[in-house]
Design a protein around this motif. Structure first.
Motif, PDB file in Angstrom:
ATOM      1  N   ASP A 190       0.838  -1.204   0.000  1.00 32.64           N
ATOM      2  CA  ASP A 190       0.000   0.000   0.000  1.00 32.64           C
ATOM      3  C   ASP A 190       0.871   1.251   0.000  1.00 32.64           C
ATOM      4  O   ASP A 190       0.576   2.236  -0.699  1.00 32.64           O
ATOM      5  CB  ASP A 190      -0.923   0.006   1.224  1.00 32.64           C
ATOM      6  CG  ASP A 190      -2.070  -0.983   1.099  1.00 32.64           C
ATOM      7  OD1 ASP A 190      -2.347  -1.419  -0.044  1.00 32.64           O
ATOM      8  OD2 ASP A 190      -2.675  -1.324   2.130  1.00 32.64           O
ATOM      9  N   ASP A 191       1.927   1.211   0.779  1.00 31.07           N
ATOM     10  CA  ASP A 191       2.859   2.331   0.823  1.00 31.07           C
ATOM     11  C   ASP A 191       3.509   2.528  -0.548  1.00 31.07           C
ATOM     12  O   ASP A 191       3.642   3.650  -1.040  1.00 31.07           O
ATOM     13  CB  ASP A 191       3.923   2.067   1.895  1.00 31.07           C
ATOM     14  CG  ASP A 191       4.819   3.263   2.145  1.00 31.07           C
ATOM     15  OD1 ASP A 191       4.474   4.381   1.725  1.00 31.07           O
ATOM     16  OD2 ASP A 191       5.881   3.083   2.782  1.00 31.07           O
ATOM     17  N   TYR A 192       3.902   1.431  -1.166  1.00 28.36           N
ATOM     18  CA  TYR A 192       4.483   1.488  -2.509  1.00 28.36           C
ATOM     19  C   TYR A 192       3.508   2.139  -3.494  1.00 28.36           C
ATOM     20  O   TYR A 192       3.886   3.046  -4.260  1.00 28.36           O
ATOM     21  CB  TYR A 192       4.851   0.080  -2.960  1.00 28.36           C
ATOM     22  CG  TYR A 192       5.061  -0.082  -4.443  1.00 28.36           C
ATOM     23  CD1 TYR A 192       6.099   0.564  -5.106  1.00 28.36           C
ATOM     24  CD2 TYR A 192       4.203  -0.897  -5.189  1.00 28.36           C
ATOM     25  CE1 TYR A 192       6.284   0.414  -6.475  1.00 28.36           C
ATOM     26  CE2 TYR A 192       4.388  -1.066  -6.555  1.00 28.36           C
ATOM     27  CZ  TYR A 192       5.429  -0.406  -7.189  1.00 28.36           C
ATOM     28  OH  TYR A 192       5.600  -0.557  -8.545  1.00 28.36           O
ATOM     29  N   ARG A 193       2.261   1.705  -3.475  1.00 30.62           N
ATOM     30  CA  ARG A 193       1.264   2.262  -4.397  1.00 30.62           C
ATOM     31  C   ARG A 193       1.097   3.770  -4.189  1.00 30.62           C
ATOM     32  O   ARG A 193       0.892   4.522  -5.144  1.00 30.62           O
ATOM     33  CB  ARG A 193      -0.081   1.566  -4.201  1.00 30.62           C
ATOM     34  CG  ARG A 193      -0.082   0.055  -4.425  1.00 30.62           C
ATOM     35  CD  ARG A 193       0.154  -0.312  -5.861  1.00 30.62           C
ATOM     36  NE  ARG A 193       0.158  -1.766  -6.045  1.00 30.62           N
ATOM     37  CZ  ARG A 193       0.774  -2.391  -7.028  1.00 30.62           C
ATOM     38  NH1 ARG A 193       1.443  -1.680  -7.936  1.00 30.62           N
ATOM     39  NH2 ARG A 193       0.753  -3.701  -7.122  1.00 30.62           N
ATOM     40  N   SER A 194       1.201   4.202  -2.948  1.00 33.48           N
ATOM     41  CA  SER A 194       1.007   5.627  -2.657  1.00 33.48           C
ATOM     42  C   SER A 194       2.138   6.486  -3.227  1.00 33.48           C
ATOM     43  O   SER A 194       1.967   7.699  -3.407  1.00 33.48           O
ATOM     44  CB  SER A 194       0.911   5.850  -1.138  1.00 33.48           C
ATOM     45  OG  SER A 194       2.168   5.691  -0.502  1.00 33.48           O
ATOM     46  N   ARG A 195       3.295   5.871  -3.517  1.00 34.07           N
ATOM     47  CA  ARG A 195       4.408   6.624  -4.108  1.00 34.07           C
ATOM     48  C   ARG A 195       4.301   6.687  -5.633  1.00 34.07           C
ATOM     49  O   ARG A 195       4.990   7.479  -6.269  1.00 34.07           O
ATOM     50  CB  ARG A 195       5.754   5.961  -3.775  1.00 34.07           C
ATOM     51  CG  ARG A 195       5.941   5.473  -2.360  1.00 34.07           C
ATOM     52  CD  ARG A 195       6.101   6.564  -1.344  1.00 34.07           C
ATOM     53  NE  ARG A 195       6.377   5.982  -0.034  1.00 34.07           N
ATOM     54  CZ  ARG A 195       7.571   5.919   0.530  1.00 34.07           C
ATOM     55  NH1 ARG A 195       8.624   6.415  -0.087  1.00 34.07           N
ATOM     56  NH2 ARG A 195       7.717   5.368   1.727  1.00 34.07           N
ATOM     57  N   MET A 196       3.432   5.838  -6.211  1.00 35.94           N
ATOM     58  CA  MET A 196       3.372   5.689  -7.663  1.00 35.94           C
ATOM     59  C   MET A 196       2.209   6.444  -8.307  1.00 35.94           C
ATOM     60  O   MET A 196       2.025   6.396  -9.523  1.00 35.94           O
ATOM     61  CB  MET A 196       3.265   4.199  -8.016  1.00 35.94           C
ATOM     62  CG  MET A 196       4.341   3.305  -7.386  1.00 35.94           C
ATOM     63  SD  MET A 196       6.025   3.767  -7.827  1.00 35.94           S
ATOM     64  CE  MET A 196       6.064   3.226  -9.545  1.00 35.94           C
ATOM     65  N   VAL A 197       1.405   7.151  -7.499  1.00 34.80           N
ATOM     66  CA  VAL A 197       0.220   7.841  -8.026  1.00 34.80           C
ATOM     67  C   VAL A 197       0.638   9.078  -8.834  1.00 34.80           C
ATOM     68  O   VAL A 197       1.771   9.566  -8.720  1.00 34.80           O
ATOM     69  CB  VAL A 197      -0.725   8.266  -6.881  1.00 34.80           C
ATOM     70  CG1 VAL A 197      -1.229   7.052  -6.123  1.00 34.80           C
ATOM     71  CG2 VAL A 197      -0.027   9.250  -5.935  1.00 34.80           C
ATOM     72  N   LYS A 198      -0.288   9.584  -9.638  1.00 30.24           N
ATOM     73  CA  LYS A 198      -0.031  10.800 -10.418  1.00 30.24           C
ATOM     74  C   LYS A 198       0.280  11.953  -9.467  1.00 30.24           C
ATOM     75  O   LYS A 198      -0.453  12.187  -8.493  1.00 30.24           O
ATOM     76  CB  LYS A 198      -1.240  11.131 -11.291  1.00 30.24           C
ATOM     77  CG  LYS A 198      -1.006  12.317 -12.214  1.00 30.24           C
ATOM     78  CD  LYS A 198      -2.177  12.504 -13.153  1.00 30.24           C
ATOM     79  CE  LYS A 198      -1.978  13.723 -14.062  1.00 30.24           C
ATOM     80  NZ  LYS A 198      -0.731  13.669 -14.848  1.00 30.24           N
ATOM     81  N   GLY A 199       1.339  12.664  -9.745  1.00 34.12           N
ATOM     82  CA  GLY A 199       1.749  13.764  -8.877  1.00 34.12           C
ATOM     83  C   GLY A 199       2.536  13.312  -7.655  1.00 34.12           C
ATOM     84  O   GLY A 199       2.883  14.134  -6.799  1.00 34.12           O
ATOM     85  N   GLY A 200       2.834  12.013  -7.614  1.00 31.52           N
ATOM     86  CA  GLY A 200       3.506  11.447  -6.452  1.00 31.52           C
ATOM     87  C   GLY A 200       5.021  11.386  -6.590  1.00 31.52           C
ATOM     88  O   GLY A 200       5.617  11.960  -7.511  1.00 31.52           O
ATOM     89  N   ALA A 201       5.617  10.645  -5.688  1.00 36.60           N
ATOM     90  CA  ALA A 201       7.073  10.589  -5.564  1.00 36.60           C
ATOM     91  C   ALA A 201       7.756  10.073  -6.826  1.00 36.60           C
ATOM     92  O   ALA A 201       8.713  10.672  -7.328  1.00 36.60           O
ATOM     93  CB  ALA A 201       7.441   9.712  -4.366  1.00 36.60           C
ATOM     94  N   TYR A 202       7.254   8.966  -7.353  1.00 32.00           N
ATOM     95  CA  TYR A 202       7.931   8.361  -8.496  1.00 32.00           C
ATOM     96  C   TYR A 202       7.861   9.256  -9.729  1.00 32.00           C
ATOM     97  O   TYR A 202       8.843   9.406 -10.458  1.00 32.00           O
ATOM     98  CB  TYR A 202       7.322   6.989  -8.815  1.00 32.00           C
ATOM     99  CG  TYR A 202       8.049   6.281  -9.938  1.00 32.00           C
ATOM    100  CD1 TYR A 202       9.245   5.609  -9.697  1.00 32.00           C
ATOM    101  CD2 TYR A 202       7.549   6.297 -11.242  1.00 32.00           C
ATOM    102  CE1 TYR A 202       9.927   4.971 -10.720  1.00 32.00           C
ATOM    103  CE2 TYR A 202       8.230   5.668 -12.275  1.00 32.00           C
ATOM    104  CZ  TYR A 202       9.416   5.000 -12.008  1.00 32.00           C
ATOM    105  OH  TYR A 202      10.100   4.376 -13.032  1.00 32.00           O
ATOM    106  N   GLU A 203       6.711   9.855  -9.955  1.00 26.89           N
ATOM    107  CA  GLU A 203       6.561  10.738 -11.118  1.00 26.89           C
ATOM    108  C   GLU A 203       7.544  11.911 -11.036  1.00 26.89           C
ATOM    109  O   GLU A 203       8.154  12.308 -12.033  1.00 26.89           O
ATOM    110  CB  GLU A 203       5.122  11.253 -11.194  1.00 26.89           C
ATOM    111  CG  GLU A 203       4.844  12.100 -12.421  1.00 26.89           C
ATOM    112  CD  GLU A 203       3.393  12.576 -12.474  1.00 26.89           C
ATOM    113  OE1 GLU A 203       3.121  13.668 -11.915  1.00 26.89           O
ATOM    114  OE2 GLU A 203       2.564  11.864 -13.057  1.00 26.89           O
ATOM    115  N   ALA A 204       7.706  12.465  -9.838  1.00 27.03           N
ATOM    116  CA  ALA A 204       8.631  13.584  -9.644  1.00 27.03           C
ATOM    117  C   ALA A 204      10.074  13.138  -9.862  1.00 27.03           C
ATOM    118  O   ALA A 204      10.878  13.868 -10.456  1.00 27.03           O
ATOM    119  CB  ALA A 204       8.469  14.161  -8.242  1.00 27.03           C
TER     120      ALA A 204
END
Length: 365
Positions: free
Chosen positions: A118-132
């Motif tokens: 769940d924590d991983y998914r929260s980093r992958m959302v649009k505007g999130g950590a991974y996108e940045a």
């Protein structure tokens, strides 16, 4: 120093990496010159992977690294991190790290401390950590996007199979390897570079050298060498991050990286036979649980509790008094707010353990 390929990046990384979380204090602060000398010496001995993060050593680690980098003559790579889930905040932290360390780019930038799927998914959302991070990579501020985690083997397998990262840093050592092996193998199969943290079990292995003497082979001088060699001899593991707080420790650890003798299968089976399920529940001393609103030194209590898991409750009390100089009864100040458990990378039941510690005097009599 032996060097290994970091996944598919084309980079050759030293078998022993420098973990920038264990710098020694001088009085109430850090002597940047003295700490930087430790880093520079590691580089002189062949270490080329330097891992730091915002917040390490009371937020001094990146500054110490920056000071050391000015004097380092051999090529090196820098690893730092951000745990921010919001993309704009991650970008802000990345820019701060670059400025602090006077770098044009971060070689290995971690999406930091993924605790669950769940924590991983929260980093992958649009505007999130991974996108940045991806945008920063396109701009040349990040060279490789990687992640750090304390997830289970199954969870790690899920993350790496989605193919978004070039490498990972994972808590892995001679005590917990049966519980993380699946994730390690999955990452290696997918072509990721792998750095391992906590190779000494948060210092537990050298502190309990007599107890853990069974991990030594004839090629090892001591349990520290045995633990580092265990990790470094894995084909899957690129570099073993060792927290080094003195030049003597640098020299000792680098000797392991100079001459890797793999553990034979018989020894591995012997070690695994001596382990038990609760080994995965030993506190590794990452200290993310600190900053309690009641100023309870939670990590010190949890490290002392390790002795209870290993079968000696009296040692918990002795460790609190003689090693840490803290009072057993102070655990009763806990208001059970849960902040420490929310930060714990291992999902340990900290609140219940604090309660147990409060009752240990009666148990040990």
């Amino acid at each position: 120093m032996i060097y290994k390929k970091y996944g598919k990046t084309g980079k050759e990384i030293s078998a022993i990496g420098f973990g920038g979380m264990r710098f020694p204090k001088t009085g109430d602060t850090y002597d940047h010159d003295k700490c930087a000398d430790i880093v520079v010496r590691a580089n002189e001995l062949g270490v080329n992977y330097f891992d730091t993060a915002p917040g390490y050593n009371d937020d001094h680690s990146e500054l110490i690294m920056s000071h050391a980098f000015k004097s380092m003559k051999k090529p090196f790579y820098v690893s730092t991190k951000s745990s921010r889930k919001d993309g704009s905040k991650l970008r802000e932290q990345l820019e701060t790290s670059l400025k602090r360390m006077n770098l044009e780019k971060i070689n290995f930038f971690h999406i930091w401390c993924i605790l669950s799927l769940d924590d991983y998914r929260s980093r992958m959302v649009k505007g999130g950590a991974y996108e940045a991070a991806l945008k920063a990579k396109e701009e040349g501020l990040i060279e490789h996007i990687v992640f750090s985690t304390h997830c289970t083997g199954d969870e790690i397998e899920t993350i790496v199979n989605e193919g978004c990262f070039e490498g990972m840093t994972v808590g892995y050592n001679i005590l917990n390897f049966p519980f993380r092996q699946k994730g390690l193998e999955a990452a290696y199969k997918k072509g990721l570079g792998i750095a391992t943290m906590n190779p000494l079990g948060g210092g537990l292995i050298p502190q309990k050298a007599d107890y853990f003497n069974f991990i030594k082979s004839e090629d090892d001088k001591n349990v520290v060498d045995a633990a580092l060699r265990f990790n470094a001899s894995h084909d899957e593991i690129t570099t073993v991050l060792a927290g080094m707080s003195s030049i003597d420790e640098v020299i000792q650890n680098c000797k392991v990286g100079d001459n890797l003798v793999k553990l034979d299968q018989n020894k591995l089976k012997e070690i695994e036979a001596r382990l038990f399920n609760s080994m995965d529940k030993l506190c590794t001393g990452c200290r993310y649980c600190e900053y309690c609103p009641k100023e309870i030194p939670v990590s010190k209590y949890m490290l002392s509790y390790n002795n209870h898991i290993l079968g000696n409750t009296q040692d918990v009390l002795d460790n609190l008094k003689n090693h840490w100089g803290i009072k057993q009864e102070d655990v009763k100040d806990c208001i059970e707010c849960g902040l420490c458990e929310g930060k714990c990378t291992q999902h340990l039941p900290i609140i219940s353990r604090l309660k147990e510690i409060g009752a240990f005097e009666e148990i040990s009599k």
